[in-house]
Design a protein around this motif. Structure first.
Motif, PDB file in Angstrom:
ATOM      1  N   LEU A 101       0.858  -1.187   0.000  1.00 12.20           N
ATOM      2  CA  LEU A 101       0.000   0.000   0.000  1.00 12.20           C
ATOM      3  C   LEU A 101       0.890   1.232   0.000  1.00 12.20           C
ATOM      4  O   LEU A 101       1.627   1.487   0.941  1.00 12.20           O
ATOM      5  CB  LEU A 101      -0.909   0.002   1.237  1.00 12.20           C
ATOM      6  CG  LEU A 101      -1.918   1.152   1.335  1.00 12.20           C
ATOM      7  CD1 LEU A 101      -2.915   1.068   0.179  1.00 12.20           C
ATOM      8  CD2 LEU A 101      -2.646   1.101   2.670  1.00 12.20           C
ATOM      9  N   LYS A 102       0.836   1.984  -1.075  1.00  6.23           N
ATOM     10  CA  LYS A 102       1.731   3.128  -1.237  1.00  6.23           C
ATOM     11  C   LYS A 102       1.432   4.217  -0.215  1.00  6.23           C
ATOM     12  O   LYS A 102       0.300   4.366   0.247  1.00  6.23           O
ATOM     13  CB  LYS A 102       1.604   3.693  -2.657  1.00  6.23           C
ATOM     14  CG  LYS A 102       2.023   2.716  -3.755  1.00  6.23           C
ATOM     15  CD  LYS A 102       1.859   3.344  -5.124  1.00  6.23           C
ATOM     16  CE  LYS A 102       2.274   2.367  -6.228  1.00  6.23           C
ATOM     17  NZ  LYS A 102       2.104   2.948  -7.583  1.00  6.23           N
ATOM     18  N   GLU A 103       2.460   4.961   0.140  1.00  7.47           N
ATOM     19  CA  GLU A 103       2.304   6.066   1.082  1.00  7.47           C
ATOM     20  C   GLU A 103       1.373   7.125   0.497  1.00  7.47           C
ATOM     21  O   GLU A 103       1.307   7.322  -0.712  1.00  7.47           O
ATOM     22  CB  GLU A 103       3.665   6.687   1.415  1.00  7.47           C
ATOM     23  CG  GLU A 103       4.592   5.761   2.194  1.00  7.47           C
ATOM     24  CD  GLU A 103       5.869   6.450   2.595  1.00  7.47           C
ATOM     25  OE1 GLU A 103       5.953   7.672   2.410  1.00  7.47           O
ATOM     26  OE2 GLU A 103       6.787   5.770   3.087  1.00  7.47           O
ATOM     27  N   GLN A 104       0.668   7.795   1.383  1.00  4.59           N
ATOM     28  CA  GLN A 104      -0.259   8.864   0.997  1.00  4.59           C
ATOM     29  C   GLN A 104      -1.382   8.353   0.093  1.00  4.59           C
ATOM     30  O   GLN A 104      -1.934   9.094  -0.716  1.00  4.59           O
ATOM     31  CB  GLN A 104       0.497  10.004   0.281  1.00  4.59           C
ATOM     32  CG  GLN A 104       1.709  10.535   1.010  1.00  4.59           C
ATOM     33  CD  GLN A 104       1.365  11.039   2.401  1.00  4.59           C
ATOM     34  OE1 GLN A 104       0.288  11.611   2.601  1.00  4.59           O
ATOM     35  NE2 GLN A 104       2.264  10.859   3.360  1.00  4.59           N
ATOM     36  N   THR A 105      -1.705   7.046   0.231  1.00  6.34           N
ATOM     37  CA  THR A 105      -2.774   6.461  -0.573  1.00  6.34           C
ATOM     38  C   THR A 105      -3.913   6.009   0.334  1.00  6.34           C
ATOM     39  O   THR A 105      -3.686   5.379   1.361  1.00  6.34           O
ATOM     40  CB  THR A 105      -2.259   5.250  -1.375  1.00  6.34           C
ATOM     41  OG1 THR A 105      -1.265   5.703  -2.289  1.00  6.34           O
ATOM     42  CG2 THR A 105      -3.388   4.594  -2.154  1.00  6.34           C
ATOM     43  N   THR A 106      -5.128   6.343  -0.045  1.00  8.88           N
ATOM     44  CA  THR A 106      -6.304   5.870   0.676  1.00  8.88           C
ATOM     45  C   THR A 106      -6.894   4.697  -0.077  1.00  8.88           C
ATOM     46  O   THR A 106      -7.180   4.790  -1.273  1.00  8.88           O
ATOM     47  CB  THR A 106      -7.361   6.978   0.799  1.00  8.88           C
ATOM     48  OG1 THR A 106      -6.811   8.082   1.515  1.00  8.88           O
ATOM     49  CG2 THR A 106      -8.593   6.456   1.542  1.00  8.88           C
ATOM     50  N   TYR A 107      -7.038   3.583   0.620  1.00  4.67           N
ATOM     51  CA  TYR A 107      -7.534   2.354   0.002  1.00  4.67           C
ATOM     52  C   TYR A 107      -8.868   1.998   0.631  1.00  4.67           C
ATOM     53  O   TYR A 107      -8.996   1.892   1.848  1.00  4.67           O
ATOM     54  CB  TYR A 107      -6.532   1.223   0.208  1.00  4.67           C
ATOM     55  CG  TYR A 107      -6.976  -0.122  -0.319  1.00  4.67           C
ATOM     56  CD1 TYR A 107      -6.926  -0.406  -1.678  1.00  4.67           C
ATOM     57  CD2 TYR A 107      -7.461  -1.104   0.541  1.00  4.67           C
ATOM     58  CE1 TYR A 107      -7.326  -1.636  -2.174  1.00  4.67           C
ATOM     59  CE2 TYR A 107      -7.863  -2.331   0.061  1.00  4.67           C
ATOM     60  CZ  TYR A 107      -7.798  -2.596  -1.298  1.00  4.67           C
ATOM     61  OH  TYR A 107      -8.199  -3.816  -1.773  1.00  4.67           O
ATOM     62  N   SER A 108      -9.890   1.839  -0.187  1.00  3.22           N
ATOM     63  CA  SER A 108     -11.200   1.468   0.341  1.00  3.22           C
ATOM     64  C   SER A 108     -11.897   0.544  -0.640  1.00  3.22           C
ATOM     65  O   SER A 108     -11.698   0.638  -1.864  1.00  3.22           O
ATOM     66  CB  SER A 108     -12.065   2.713   0.580  1.00  3.22           C
ATOM     67  OG  SER A 108     -12.298   3.402  -0.633  1.00  3.22           O
ATOM     68  N   GLU A 109     -12.700  -0.369  -0.090  1.00  7.71           N
ATOM     69  CA  GLU A 109     -13.478  -1.280  -0.914  1.00  7.71           C
ATOM     70  C   GLU A 109     -14.592  -1.863  -0.074  1.00  7.71           C
ATOM     71  O   GLU A 109     -14.539  -1.874   1.160  1.00  7.71           O
ATOM     72  CB  GLU A 109     -12.604  -2.392  -1.485  1.00  7.71           C
ATOM     73  CG  GLU A 109     -12.040  -3.328  -0.441  1.00  7.71           C
ATOM     74  CD  GLU A 109     -11.237  -4.471  -1.069  1.00  7.71           C
ATOM     75  OE1 GLU A 109     -11.050  -4.462  -2.292  1.00  7.71           O
ATOM     76  OE2 GLU A 109     -10.822  -5.355  -0.313  1.00  7.71           O
ATOM     77  N   GLU A 110     -15.598  -2.369  -0.728  1.00  9.98           N
ATOM     78  CA  GLU A 110     -16.722  -2.976  -0.038  1.00  9.98           C
ATOM     79  C   GLU A 110     -16.295  -4.289   0.606  1.00  9.98           C
ATOM     80  O   GLU A 110     -15.570  -5.084  -0.002  1.00  9.98           O
ATOM     81  CB  GLU A 110     -17.854  -3.245  -1.036  1.00  9.98           C
ATOM     82  CG  GLU A 110     -19.091  -3.846  -0.401  1.00  9.98           C
ATOM     83  CD  GLU A 110     -20.165  -4.156  -1.421  1.00  9.98           C
ATOM     84  OE1 GLU A 110     -21.206  -4.728  -1.042  1.00  9.98           O
ATOM     85  OE2 GLU A 110     -19.955  -3.836  -2.609  1.00  9.98           O
TER      86      GLU A 110
ATOM     87  N   ASN B 262       1.820  -9.155   4.153  1.00 15.31           N
ATOM     88  CA  ASN B 262       2.539  -8.031   3.555  1.00 15.31           C
ATOM     89  C   ASN B 262       1.696  -7.358   2.475  1.00 15.31           C
ATOM     90  O   ASN B 262       1.994  -6.237   2.061  1.00 15.31           O
ATOM     91  CB  ASN B 262       3.859  -8.491   2.921  1.00 15.31           C
ATOM     92  CG  ASN B 262       4.906  -8.852   3.955  1.00 15.31           C
ATOM     93  OD1 ASN B 262       5.710  -9.746   3.739  1.00 15.31           O
ATOM     94  ND2 ASN B 262       4.921  -8.163   5.094  1.00 15.31           N
ATOM     95  N   SER B 263       0.667  -8.054   2.018  1.00 20.60           N
ATOM     96  CA  SER B 263      -0.140  -7.558   0.909  1.00 20.60           C
ATOM     97  C   SER B 263      -1.543  -7.174   1.364  1.00 20.60           C
ATOM     98  O   SER B 263      -2.162  -7.875   2.176  1.00 20.60           O
ATOM     99  CB  SER B 263      -0.241  -8.629  -0.187  1.00 20.60           C
ATOM    100  OG  SER B 263      -1.161  -8.250  -1.185  1.00 20.60           O
ATOM    101  N   LYS B 264      -2.047  -6.086   0.823  1.00 25.40           N
ATOM    102  CA  LYS B 264      -3.409  -5.651   1.152  1.00 25.40           C
ATOM    103  C   LYS B 264      -4.466  -6.605   0.608  1.00 25.40           C
ATOM    104  O   LYS B 264      -5.631  -6.560   1.028  1.00 25.40           O
ATOM    105  CB  LYS B 264      -3.671  -4.239   0.619  1.00 25.40           C
ATOM    106  CG  LYS B 264      -3.654  -4.092  -0.884  1.00 25.40           C
ATOM    107  CD  LYS B 264      -3.927  -2.649  -1.294  1.00 25.40           C
ATOM    108  CE  LYS B 264      -3.976  -2.483  -2.818  1.00 25.40           C
ATOM    109  NZ  LYS B 264      -2.677  -2.768  -3.444  1.00 25.40           N
ATOM    110  N   GLU B 265      -4.078  -7.498  -0.308  1.00 24.79           N
ATOM    111  CA  GLU B 265      -5.029  -8.462  -0.860  1.00 24.79           C
ATOM    112  C   GLU B 265      -5.551  -9.426   0.197  1.00 24.79           C
ATOM    113  O   GLU B 265      -6.582 -10.067   0.001  1.00 24.79           O
ATOM    114  CB  GLU B 265      -4.374  -9.246  -2.001  1.00 24.79           C
ATOM    115  CG  GLU B 265      -4.040  -8.401  -3.221  1.00 24.79           C
ATOM    116  CD  GLU B 265      -5.258  -7.682  -3.793  1.00 24.79           C
ATOM    117  OE1 GLU B 265      -6.334  -8.325  -3.873  1.00 24.79           O
ATOM    118  OE2 GLU B 265      -5.139  -6.500  -4.135  1.00 24.79           O
TER     119      GLU B 265
END
Length: 248
Positions: free
Chosen positions: A29-38, A193-196
């Motif tokens: 997950l890159k810095e300064q990135t907002t990650y959102s999902e259902e 380590n992965s957002k997946e």
């Protein structure tokens, strides 16, 4: 003196060499990135044998409710109010008798008991809660243990937090979740380590899940050979120091 310092430095270099681990969760997950999902991977837990259930009944006749609101299980010299699901998946419920609840969700179990109670009570309302929902975390964590979860919902990250998080030797990219359900045992490997991992059906743990944090190869090598290796290196350095000190 300089020679001894040099030899000591060599010893420390031998004993500390090893691969570098990625200790960050969700490092992709890159810095300064907002990650959102259902959220789509929350699974509804089903009642299993050996579950201890709190079952309460209410209706328009409180006097009649009392006969259904009892269920005692003796455990460790204490009294726990609840209904134990036996190995065949049944609970022994007052008046009604044996009712099979294993394999049902709590909502399905509520509906089943409500239908059974309608011949005895007017407008019955049934509430069910699991009293011994637990998960186990073992391996390369700071406080391995079995944890009781009152909320009946916990993610793998929350479970690791209860266990004091992983040690630096824990393989964050290869965490194993063991699960038994409907007579089948499954094992899944998760990469934290992965957002997946957030989408994995194993991200949210279920009743009796076991989380195993595997040690990396460096820890395994240390556990099996570190003592012998350091003893040999120390003896060699000491012998070299003695020989060289006499020659110089």
């Amino acid at each position: 003196m300089n020679l001894r310092i040099f030899l000591l430095a060599v010893l420390l270099a031998f004993s500390s060499c090893g691969p570098t681990r990625n200790l960050a969760y969700f490092s992709d997950l890159k810095e300064q990135t907002t990650y959102s999902e259902e959220i789509k991977n929350i699974t509804v837990s089903k009642i299993q044998p050996n579950d201890l259930l709190s079952i309460t009944v209410s209706s328009e006749s409180p006097e009649s409710d009392a006969q259904f609101n009892r269920g005692m299980l003796a455990a460790n010299d204490s009294k726990l109010e609840g209904y134990l699901v036996n190995e065949e998946g049944y609970v022994n419920f007052p008046v009604i008798g044996s009712v099979q609840l294993a394999g049902l969700t709590k909502q399905e179990a509520r509906e089943k008991l409500t239908n059974e109670l309608q011949q005895y009570l007017k407008a019955p309302v049934v509430s069910i809660r699991n009293m011994n929902f637990k998960v186990t975390v073992i391996g390369e964590v700071n406080r391995p243990s079995t944890f009781t979860v009152p909320a009946e919902k916990i993610s793998i990250l929350e479970a690791l937090g209860m266990a004091g998080d992983m040690t630096p030797f824990g393989k964050r990219e290869n965490v194993i979740v063991m699960r038994e359900e409907a007579g089948t045992r499954t094992m899944a490997r998760l990469n934290l380590n992965s957002k997946e991992v957030l989408n994995s059906p194993y991200f949210y743990l279920q009743q009796n899940d076991v989380v195993y944090v595997e040690p990396d190869k460096m820890k395994q090598v240390q556990a099996s050979t570190n003592t012998k290796f350091l003893a040999i290196v120390t003896a060699s350095v000491s012998l070299a120091t003695i020989i060289l000190s006499r020659l110089l």
